[in-house]
Design a protein around this motif. Structure first.
Motif, PDB file in Angstrom:
ATOM      1  N   GLN A  24       0.826  -1.193   0.000  1.00 35.62           N
ATOM      2  CA  GLN A  24       0.000   0.000   0.000  1.00 35.62           C
ATOM      3  C   GLN A  24       0.866   1.251   0.000  1.00 35.62           C
ATOM      4  O   GLN A  24       1.863   1.304   0.689  1.00 35.62           O
ATOM      5  CB  GLN A  24      -0.912   0.028   1.240  1.00 35.62           C
ATOM      6  CG  GLN A  24      -1.875  -1.108   1.298  1.00 35.62           C
ATOM      7  CD  GLN A  24      -1.446  -2.211   2.232  1.00 35.62           C
ATOM      8  OE1 GLN A  24      -0.391  -2.182   2.823  1.00 35.62           O
ATOM      9  NE2 GLN A  24      -2.270  -3.233   2.341  1.00 35.62           N
ATOM     10  N   VAL A  26       1.321   5.234   0.992  1.00 35.79           N
ATOM     11  CA  VAL A  26       0.945   6.016   2.171  1.00 35.79           C
ATOM     12  C   VAL A  26       0.852   7.478   1.755  1.00 35.79           C
ATOM     13  O   VAL A  26       1.722   7.986   1.051  1.00 35.79           O
ATOM     14  CB  VAL A  26       1.997   5.848   3.295  1.00 35.79           C
ATOM     15  CG1 VAL A  26       1.652   6.713   4.485  1.00 35.79           C
ATOM     16  CG2 VAL A  26       2.109   4.389   3.698  1.00 35.79           C
ATOM     17  N   ASP A  35      -3.850   4.813   3.590  1.00 37.84           N
ATOM     18  CA  ASP A  35      -3.258   4.061   2.490  1.00 37.84           C
ATOM     19  C   ASP A  35      -3.870   4.547   1.176  1.00 37.84           C
ATOM     20  O   ASP A  35      -4.684   5.474   1.159  1.00 37.84           O
ATOM     21  CB  ASP A  35      -3.403   2.546   2.704  1.00 37.84           C
ATOM     22  CG  ASP A  35      -4.828   2.035   2.556  1.00 37.84           C
ATOM     23  OD1 ASP A  35      -5.762   2.834   2.297  1.00 37.84           O
ATOM     24  OD2 ASP A  35      -5.013   0.812   2.700  1.00 37.84           O
ATOM     25  N   LEU A  41      -4.505   4.893   8.916  1.00 33.76           N
ATOM     26  CA  LEU A  41      -3.312   4.179   9.394  1.00 33.76           C
ATOM     27  C   LEU A  41      -3.073   4.484  10.867  1.00 33.76           C
ATOM     28  O   LEU A  41      -3.383   5.568  11.352  1.00 33.76           O
ATOM     29  CB  LEU A  41      -2.095   4.574   8.569  1.00 33.76           C
ATOM     30  CG  LEU A  41      -2.226   4.308   7.067  1.00 33.76           C
ATOM     31  CD1 LEU A  41      -0.931   4.676   6.354  1.00 33.76           C
ATOM     32  CD2 LEU A  41      -2.610   2.865   6.787  1.00 33.76           C
ATOM     33  N   VAL A  65       1.083  -2.282   7.160  1.00 38.11           N
ATOM     34  CA  VAL A  65       1.037  -1.598   5.867  1.00 38.11           C
ATOM     35  C   VAL A  65       2.320  -1.960   5.138  1.00 38.11           C
ATOM     36  O   VAL A  65       3.400  -1.448   5.460  1.00 38.11           O
ATOM     37  CB  VAL A  65       0.889  -0.070   6.046  1.00 38.11           C
ATOM     38  CG1 VAL A  65       0.839   0.617   4.687  1.00 38.11           C
ATOM     39  CG2 VAL A  65      -0.366   0.251   6.844  1.00 38.11           C
ATOM     40  N   GLN A  88       7.738  -3.045   5.651  1.00 42.33           N
ATOM     41  CA  GLN A  88       6.567  -2.359   6.190  1.00 42.33           C
ATOM     42  C   GLN A  88       6.852  -0.867   6.261  1.00 42.33           C
ATOM     43  O   GLN A  88       7.942  -0.449   6.652  1.00 42.33           O
ATOM     44  CB  GLN A  88       6.249  -2.901   7.584  1.00 42.33           C
ATOM     45  CG  GLN A  88       5.058  -2.261   8.260  1.00 42.33           C
ATOM     46  CD  GLN A  88       4.767  -2.875   9.629  1.00 42.33           C
ATOM     47  OE1 GLN A  88       5.435  -3.800  10.067  1.00 42.33           O
ATOM     48  NE2 GLN A  88       3.762  -2.355  10.300  1.00 42.33           N
ATOM     49  N   TRP A  89       5.845  -0.064   5.899  1.00 47.56           N
ATOM     50  CA  TRP A  89       5.979   1.380   6.022  1.00 47.56           C
ATOM     51  C   TRP A  89       6.014   1.780   7.491  1.00 47.56           C
ATOM     52  O   TRP A  89       5.363   1.152   8.328  1.00 47.56           O
ATOM     53  CB  TRP A  89       4.812   2.108   5.345  1.00 47.56           C
ATOM     54  CG  TRP A  89       4.911   2.140   3.857  1.00 47.56           C
ATOM     55  CD1 TRP A  89       4.172   1.411   2.970  1.00 47.56           C
ATOM     56  CD2 TRP A  89       5.804   2.933   3.072  1.00 47.56           C
ATOM     57  NE1 TRP A  89       4.555   1.704   1.685  1.00 47.56           N
ATOM     58  CE2 TRP A  89       5.548   2.641   1.719  1.00 47.56           C
ATOM     59  CE3 TRP A  89       6.794   3.863   3.389  1.00 47.56           C
ATOM     60  CZ2 TRP A  89       6.246   3.244   0.679  1.00 47.56           C
ATOM     61  CZ3 TRP A  89       7.492   4.463   2.357  1.00 47.56           C
ATOM     62  CH2 TRP A  89       7.224   4.161   1.025  1.00 47.56           C
ATOM     63  N   LEU A  96       3.522   1.186  10.593  1.00 48.04           N
ATOM     64  CA  LEU A  96       2.138   1.569  10.311  1.00 48.04           C
ATOM     65  C   LEU A  96       1.253   0.348  10.092  1.00 48.04           C
ATOM     66  O   LEU A  96       1.695  -0.652   9.524  1.00 48.04           O
ATOM     67  CB  LEU A  96       2.081   2.459   9.068  1.00 48.04           C
ATOM     68  CG  LEU A  96       2.805   3.795   9.195  1.00 48.04           C
ATOM     69  CD1 LEU A  96       2.825   4.513   7.855  1.00 48.04           C
ATOM     70  CD2 LEU A  96       2.144   4.662  10.264  1.00 48.04           C
ATOM     71  N   TYR A  97      -0.009   0.475  10.533  1.00 41.65           N
ATOM     72  CA  TYR A  97      -0.977  -0.627  10.464  1.00 41.65           C
ATOM     73  C   TYR A  97      -2.343  -0.120  10.041  1.00 41.65           C
ATOM     74  O   TYR A  97      -2.687   1.043  10.262  1.00 41.65           O
ATOM     75  CB  TYR A  97      -1.149  -1.275  11.848  1.00 41.65           C
ATOM     76  CG  TYR A  97       0.130  -1.758  12.459  1.00 41.65           C
ATOM     77  CD1 TYR A  97       0.567  -3.060  12.251  1.00 41.65           C
ATOM     78  CD2 TYR A  97       0.906  -0.912  13.233  1.00 41.65           C
ATOM     79  CE1 TYR A  97       1.763  -3.505  12.805  1.00 41.65           C
ATOM     80  CE2 TYR A  97       2.096  -1.336  13.790  1.00 41.65           C
ATOM     81  CZ  TYR A  97       2.519  -2.642  13.574  1.00 41.65           C
ATOM     82  OH  TYR A  97       3.697  -3.082  14.114  1.00 41.65           O
ATOM     83  N   LEU A  98      -3.136  -1.031   9.497  1.00 41.44           N
ATOM     84  CA  LEU A  98      -4.561  -0.824   9.263  1.00 41.44           C
ATOM     85  C   LEU A  98      -5.305  -1.475  10.423  1.00 41.44           C
ATOM     86  O   LEU A  98      -4.682  -2.154  11.249  1.00 41.44           O
ATOM     87  CB  LEU A  98      -4.969  -1.494   7.947  1.00 41.44           C
ATOM     88  CG  LEU A  98      -4.295  -0.937   6.696  1.00 41.44           C
ATOM     89  CD1 LEU A  98      -4.431  -1.908   5.539  1.00 41.44           C
ATOM     90  CD2 LEU A  98      -4.903   0.414   6.350  1.00 41.44           C
TER      91      LEU A  98
END
Length: 122
Positions: A24, A26, A35, A41, A65, A88-89, A96-98
């Motif tokens: 994804q 950002v 995203d 995020l 993410v 991962q970003w 970062l996460y969803l």
């Protein structure tokens, strides 16, 4: 001959799409990081030193993410390496996460969950 070329192109396009579907981008939208689909995020307070502490069941509820293999860090956005080697970003070093309970772009149902999950407001 044309059928073989068309089949090769279809396989190549499908491969590129599947790789892109897992990574994804950002961006900032409405004062927070989202995203490419506009999904909110989050950061996790238990992450330290640019390392994710969210795996297994945690990562099912809070999907990381993911960054494409060729993604480039820019400004406050960086890329960390997860324990499995995937990328991962991160924002200012925080991965970062969803959140799976966010169903629509702009949903923020994960903000302050258990006082350790937070929307990212650059």
């Amino acid at each position: 001959m044309h059928t073989r070329i068309a089949a090769t192109l279809l396989v190549s396009c499908a491969t590129l799409f599947s790789v892109g579907a897992h990574a994804q981008a950002v961006k900032t939208q409405d004062g927070m990081l989202v995203d490419n689909a506009g999904m909110t995020l989050y950061t996790f307070d238990k992450d330290t030193n640019g390392k994710s502490a969210c795996y297994d069941q945690c990562a099912k509820a809070w999907p990381p993410v993911m960054a494409a293999a060729d993604a480039k860090a820019q400004g406050d956005l960086s890329i960390i390496t997860r324990d499995d080697g995937s990328k991962q970003w991160a924002y200012k070093g925080k991965p970062l996460y969803l959140f799976v309970k966010d169903k629509n772009p702009g949903d923020k149902t994960g903000d302050n969950v258990k006082d350790v999950w937070h929307i990212v407001k650059p």
